[in-house]
Motif scaffolding. Structure first.
Motif, PDB file in Angstrom:
ATOM      1  N   PRO A 176       0.790  -1.231   0.000  1.00  0.00           N
ATOM      2  CA  PRO A 176       0.000   0.000   0.000  1.00  0.00           C
ATOM      3  C   PRO A 176       0.823   1.281   0.000  1.00  0.00           C
ATOM      4  O   PRO A 176       0.362   2.313  -0.456  1.00  0.00           O
ATOM      5  N   SER A 177       2.064   1.228   0.498  1.00  0.00           N
ATOM      6  CA  SER A 177       2.899   2.426   0.500  1.00  0.00           C
ATOM      7  C   SER A 177       3.716   2.536  -0.780  1.00  0.00           C
ATOM      8  O   SER A 177       4.459   3.495  -0.965  1.00  0.00           O
ATOM      9  N   GLY A 178       3.568   1.564  -1.669  1.00  0.00           N
ATOM     10  CA  GLY A 178       4.372   1.528  -2.884  1.00  0.00           C
ATOM     11  C   GLY A 178       3.822   2.403  -3.997  1.00  0.00           C
ATOM     12  O   GLY A 178       2.860   3.152  -3.832  1.00  0.00           O
ATOM     13  N   THR A 179       4.439   2.266  -5.125  1.00  0.00           N
ATOM     14  CA  THR A 179       4.154   3.082  -6.304  1.00  0.00           C
ATOM     15  C   THR A 179       2.705   2.989  -6.761  1.00  0.00           C
ATOM     16  O   THR A 179       2.160   3.957  -7.274  1.00  0.00           O
ATOM     17  N   TYR A 180       2.079   1.837  -6.587  1.00  0.00           N
ATOM     18  CA  TYR A 180       0.772   1.600  -7.198  1.00  0.00           C
ATOM     19  C   TYR A 180      -0.409   1.746  -6.251  1.00  0.00           C
ATOM     20  O   TYR A 180      -1.542   1.515  -6.645  1.00  0.00           O
ATOM     21  N   GLY A 181      -0.171   2.128  -5.013  1.00  0.00           N
ATOM     22  CA  GLY A 181      -1.274   2.408  -4.107  1.00  0.00           C
ATOM     23  C   GLY A 181      -1.833   1.193  -3.397  1.00  0.00           C
ATOM     24  O   GLY A 181      -1.275   0.104  -3.440  1.00  0.00           O
ATOM     25  N   SER A 182      -2.974   1.383  -2.774  1.00  0.00           N
ATOM     26  CA  SER A 182      -3.539   0.356  -1.902  1.00  0.00           C
ATOM     27  C   SER A 182      -4.672  -0.452  -2.525  1.00  0.00           C
ATOM     28  O   SER A 182      -5.102  -1.439  -1.945  1.00  0.00           O
ATOM     29  N   ASP A 183      -5.148  -0.061  -3.702  1.00  0.00           N
ATOM     30  CA  ASP A 183      -6.233  -0.819  -4.335  1.00  0.00           C
ATOM     31  C   ASP A 183      -5.697  -2.124  -4.912  1.00  0.00           C
ATOM     32  O   ASP A 183      -4.732  -2.121  -5.681  1.00  0.00           O
ATOM     33  N   SER A 184      -6.330  -3.226  -4.551  1.00  0.00           N
ATOM     34  CA  SER A 184      -5.923  -4.520  -5.098  1.00  0.00           C
ATOM     35  C   SER A 184      -6.344  -4.610  -6.563  1.00  0.00           C
ATOM     36  O   SER A 184      -7.211  -3.860  -7.033  1.00  0.00           O
ATOM     37  N   PHE A 185      -5.732  -5.538  -7.278  1.00  0.00           N
ATOM     38  CA  PHE A 185      -6.093  -5.723  -8.680  1.00  0.00           C
ATOM     39  C   PHE A 185      -7.572  -6.098  -8.798  1.00  0.00           C
ATOM     40  O   PHE A 185      -8.272  -5.611  -9.686  1.00  0.00           O
ATOM     41  N   ALA A 186      -8.061  -6.928  -7.895  1.00  0.00           N
ATOM     42  CA  ALA A 186      -9.477  -7.315  -7.921  1.00  0.00           C
ATOM     43  C   ALA A 186     -10.383  -6.096  -7.720  1.00  0.00           C
ATOM     44  O   ALA A 186     -11.421  -5.967  -8.379  1.00  0.00           O
ATOM     45  N   THR A 187     -10.002  -5.193  -6.829  1.00  0.00           N
ATOM     46  CA  THR A 187     -10.774  -3.966  -6.607  1.00  0.00           C
ATOM     47  C   THR A 187     -10.756  -3.090  -7.854  1.00  0.00           C
ATOM     48  O   THR A 187     -11.788  -2.546  -8.270  1.00  0.00           O
ATOM     49  N   ILE A 188      -9.579  -2.947  -8.456  1.00  0.00           N
ATOM     50  CA  ILE A 188      -9.454  -2.147  -9.678  1.00  0.00           C
ATOM     51  C   ILE A 188     -10.326  -2.728 -10.776  1.00  0.00           C
ATOM     52  O   ILE A 188     -11.060  -2.004 -11.454  1.00  0.00           O
ATOM     53  N   GLU A 189     -10.263  -4.038 -10.939  1.00  0.00           N
ATOM     54  CA  GLU A 189     -11.085  -4.682 -11.963  1.00  0.00           C
ATOM     55  C   GLU A 189     -12.573  -4.428 -11.712  1.00  0.00           C
ATOM     56  O   GLU A 189     -13.315  -4.078 -12.634  1.00  0.00           O
ATOM     57  N   GLN A 190     -13.028  -4.598 -10.474  1.00  0.00           N
ATOM     58  CA  GLN A 190     -14.455  -4.414 -10.173  1.00  0.00           C
ATOM     59  C   GLN A 190     -14.895  -2.980 -10.422  1.00  0.00           C
ATOM     60  O   GLN A 190     -15.966  -2.736 -10.980  1.00  0.00           O
ATOM     61  N   LYS A 191     -14.072  -2.018 -10.034  1.00  0.00           N
ATOM     62  CA  LYS A 191     -14.427  -0.614 -10.267  1.00  0.00           C
ATOM     63  C   LYS A 191     -14.472  -0.306 -11.759  1.00  0.00           C
ATOM     64  O   LYS A 191     -15.321   0.474 -12.214  1.00  0.00           O
ATOM     65  N   CYS A 192     -13.590  -0.915 -12.526  1.00  0.00           N
ATOM     66  CA  CYS A 192     -13.626  -0.738 -13.985  1.00  0.00           C
ATOM     67  C   CYS A 192     -14.872  -1.380 -14.579  1.00  0.00           C
ATOM     68  O   CYS A 192     -15.513  -0.809 -15.463  1.00  0.00           O
ATOM     69  N   ARG A 193     -15.233  -2.551 -14.085  1.00  0.00           N
ATOM     70  CA  ARG A 193     -16.453  -3.207 -14.579  1.00  0.00           C
ATOM     71  C   ARG A 193     -17.695  -2.372 -14.246  1.00  0.00           C
ATOM     72  O   ARG A 193     -18.599  -2.243 -15.067  1.00  0.00           O
TER      73      ARG A 193
END
Length: 147
Positions: free
Chosen positions: A19-36
């Motif tokens: 979560p403190s890294g370059t890509y943030g705290s959203d999981s890939f599954a969360t990103i996918e669901q929000k995109c869907r």
């Protein structure tokens, strides 16, 4: 309903694990669901894909030629190395959006050159999940206009 293929490259499946890294705290599954969810709101048939394998990504780009109106791609590390992905994208007739979670121009110098940019209709970088959602909205407008 227009079909959009959203391709994610190597290690995108690891988003959110640091979560403190370059890509943030959203999981890939969360990103996918929000995109869907966004795609449904926009009336887009979304195929959301991720692979750690260059050949698989090329196969998906080639398959998109048959029935997709647009491609959104975050080729991740392959952005800077894959002429083969560039060649496959050059054979696609619709709009192509290059999308990166991080601002690749604020990172290591090798990330400052993208092969995909040569064929991209537009580029979104550095906005994290928000950039993915903006890419969907922009692509929805482009394919809705017949671009």
């Amino acid at each position: 309903m227009p079909k959009i293929v959203f391709i994610n490259g190597p290690n995108a499946n690891l988003y959110g694990l640091d979560p403190s890294g370059t890509y943030g705290s959203d999981s890939f599954a969360t990103i996918e669901q929000k995109c869907r969810d966004k795609a449904a709101e926009l009336g887009i048939d979304l195929e959301f894909l991720q692979s750690n394998h260059e050949g698989q990504i090329i196969d998906w780009i080639q398959a998109a030629r048959r029935d997709a109106q647009g491609i959104i791609i975050n080729a991740a590390g392959l952005t800077y190395t894959s002429i083969a992905i560039l060649d496959a994208l050059m054979a696609f007739d619709g709009p192509i959006l290059e999308c990166h979670m991080s601002n690749i121009h604020k990172r290591e110098p090798f990330r400052h050159h993208s092969y995909i940019s040569k064929v991209a209709t537009g580029i979104i970088a550095g906005l994290g999940l928000r950039g993915y959602l903006l890419a969907l909205a922009a692509m929805g407008e482009m394919v809705g206009e017949g671009a």
